[in-house]
Design an enzyme around this catalytic site. Structure first.
Site, short mmCIF file in Angstrom:
data_model
loop_
_atom_site.label_atom_id
_atom_site.label_comp_id
_atom_site.label_asym_id
_atom_site.label_seq_id
_atom_site.Cartn_x
_atom_site.Cartn_y
_atom_site.Cartn_z
N TYR A 118 -5.67 -19.60 -3.38
CA TYR A 118 -6.77 -18.90 -2.73
C TYR A 118 -7.38 -19.86 -1.71
O TYR A 118 -7.56 -21.04 -2.01
CB TYR A 118 -7.83 -18.51 -3.76
CG TYR A 118 -9.11 -17.97 -3.13
CD1 TYR A 118 -9.26 -16.61 -2.90
CD2 TYR A 118 -10.13 -18.84 -2.75
CE1 TYR A 118 -10.41 -16.13 -2.30
CE2 TYR A 118 -11.29 -18.36 -2.15
CZ TYR A 118 -11.41 -16.99 -1.92
OH TYR A 118 -12.55 -16.51 -1.33
N GLU A 206 -10.70 -15.15 4.61
CA GLU A 206 -10.32 -15.21 3.19
C GLU A 206 -8.83 -14.93 3.11
O GLU A 206 -8.38 -13.83 3.46
CB GLU A 206 -11.12 -14.18 2.37
CG GLU A 206 -10.90 -14.38 0.88
CD GLU A 206 -11.77 -13.45 0.03
OE1 GLU A 206 -11.85 -12.24 0.35
OE2 GLU A 206 -12.36 -13.95 -0.94
#
Ligand code: GDP
Ligand code: MN
Length: 396
Positions: A118, A206
């Site tokens: 991530y 993101e």
């Protein structure tokens, strides 16, 4: 402004960020053509078909599917295009999918295991600095990781004068457990990503997952990109990427006429001048037992035309049971606003919800008289508390 995944990936790639390659398609036939082209360019045999909507969690909702041949590409694209995709981030009705991204399969087997990480870039408001937030636990719900295993989320703050330094990029690659070729690839990935963030004037990146492939490449498989609206004037090419189909139609309409309007879930519409007064008015509605249906700042020039546009926007919301107008007449005189309200009311005609008007400031008394004598179903008040009591009364 939010970008679609395919737009975000193209933008990232223009700054040298390595991505899972793909081509956007509007129809199943275009999807098949895209898949053929990707096979020529990348040698991939399998493709992933990904719904392009402004919402995350598409995989969970059935909006991301693997196709192992061209028949499957056509079939899956046909299923996804036109569907109402429901994910944890959409309403219960879901979002209509207008297009899909046909992408190369990057989870192919090879020498090493693939790993999903991530990574996001955003402003840390507590320190006023950009930061890179990253985790070994990519691919899944980052909210769940933050909740259950917060020690697996790392942050790296960036000094605005120095930018991202080499040792910081290496620290990130190290914390992600990488070595050898993948380590180098990750440092390049992070540096390019940060450059892209700064140069594009974004407010959020993101990338979940960032993938380490089985042959040790590091690529963005997903991309959520939010560009700062206030910087769009210097990125005309990005401004063109706006997909109005993804935005609230009333908000789009308001924006086109220069009103700042945010749709909310409540039952009391409000029309206010000035953002601070708008916030205070929303609190007042809450205190009176109602819920604001919107935030609406009509700005400094509350003339009849603007007031009419604002009323029309508020009345588009079927949940509205009452409208509270709270305007401070400083530069604009209250009597002019009152006349604007009366004219707008008459011009719209069939307003069925009660309207409470609080006008305070220059010529407030004349304004009250105008409204009281207009014979319309409009209550005029002067005190803040009176306005709250009246809201309570009409909702009861
Ligand atoms: P999101 O669900 O909206 O976050 O969409 P993502 O782009 O993150 O994709 C969801 C999931 O699809 C990923 O976490 C992967 O597990 C899977 N996925 C994405 N690309 C590929 C691919 O090329 N091959 C395979 N087999 N799975 C993929
Ligand atoms: Mn994702």
């Amino acid at each position: 402004m939010n970008l679609h995944e395919y737009q975000g990936k193209e933008m990232l790639n223009s700054f040298g960020v390595q991505i899972q390659r793909g081509i956007v398609a509007q129809t199943p036939a275009e999807a098949v053509a895209a898949a053929k082209k990707l096979t020529e360019d990348t040698g991939t045999g399998w493709h992933v078909i990904k719904a392009q909507v402004h919402a995350g969690g598409r995989g969970k909702g059935g909006g991301v599917k693997l196709a192992k041949n061209l028949e499957e590409v056509e079939k899956i694209a046909g299923q996804i295009i036109g569907m109402h995709l429901v994910t944890p981030q959409t309403s219960a009705e879901g979002k209509l999918v207008n297009q899909v991204l046909v992408a190369e399969d990057v989870y192919y087997p090879g020498e090493t295991e693939t790993s999903e990480f991530y990574m996001s870039v955003l402003m840390n408001r507590a320190t006023g600095r950009n930061m890179i937030m990253y985790s070994t636990e990519g691919g899944m719900d980052i909210e769940a990781v933050a909740e259950n295993t917060p020690h697996l989320i790392f942050t790296e703050e960036i000094d605005p004068a120095l930018g991202l330094l080499g040792f910081q990029a290496r620290k990130i690659a190290f914390n992600l457990g990488l070595s050898g070729k993948a380590f180098k690839e990750m440092t390049k990935f992070v540096s390019a990503l940060y450059t892209a963030y700064v140069k594009s004037d974004s407010s959020l990146f993101e990338i979940n997952p960032v993938l380490k492939t089985s042959d040790e490449r590091v690529i963005a498989v997903d991309a959520k990109v939010t560009i700062d609206d206030n910087a769009l004037f210097r990125h005309k090419d990005y401004a063109e990427l706006r997909d109005l189909r993804e935005e609230n139609p009333v908000e789009v309409e308001a924006k086109a006429v220069g009103l700042s309007y945010v749709d909310l879930d409540g039952n009391v519409g409000c029309m206010v001048n000035g953002a601070g007064l708008a916030m205070a008015t929303m609190d007042l509605i809450k205190q009176a037992g109602g819920d604001p249906a919107n935030f609406l700042d009509v700005g400094g020039t509350a003339d009849a035309e603007r007031v009419e546009i604002a009323f029309n926007l508020i009345l588009k919301d079927p949940n509205v049971k009452a409208i509270l107008v709270n305007i401070f007449g400083g530069i604009v005189r209250c009597d002019r606003v009152a006349q604007g309200i009366i004219d707008a009311y008459k011009s719209i005609g069939n307003i069925e919800v009660p309207i409470i008007v609080r006008l305070e400031g220059t010529n407030a008394d004349i304004a009250k008289k105008l409204i009281d004598e207009s014979g319309l179903d409009v209550y005029s008040v002067i005190e803040f508390q009176e306005a709250a009591d009246k809201v309570q009364e009409v909702l009861a």
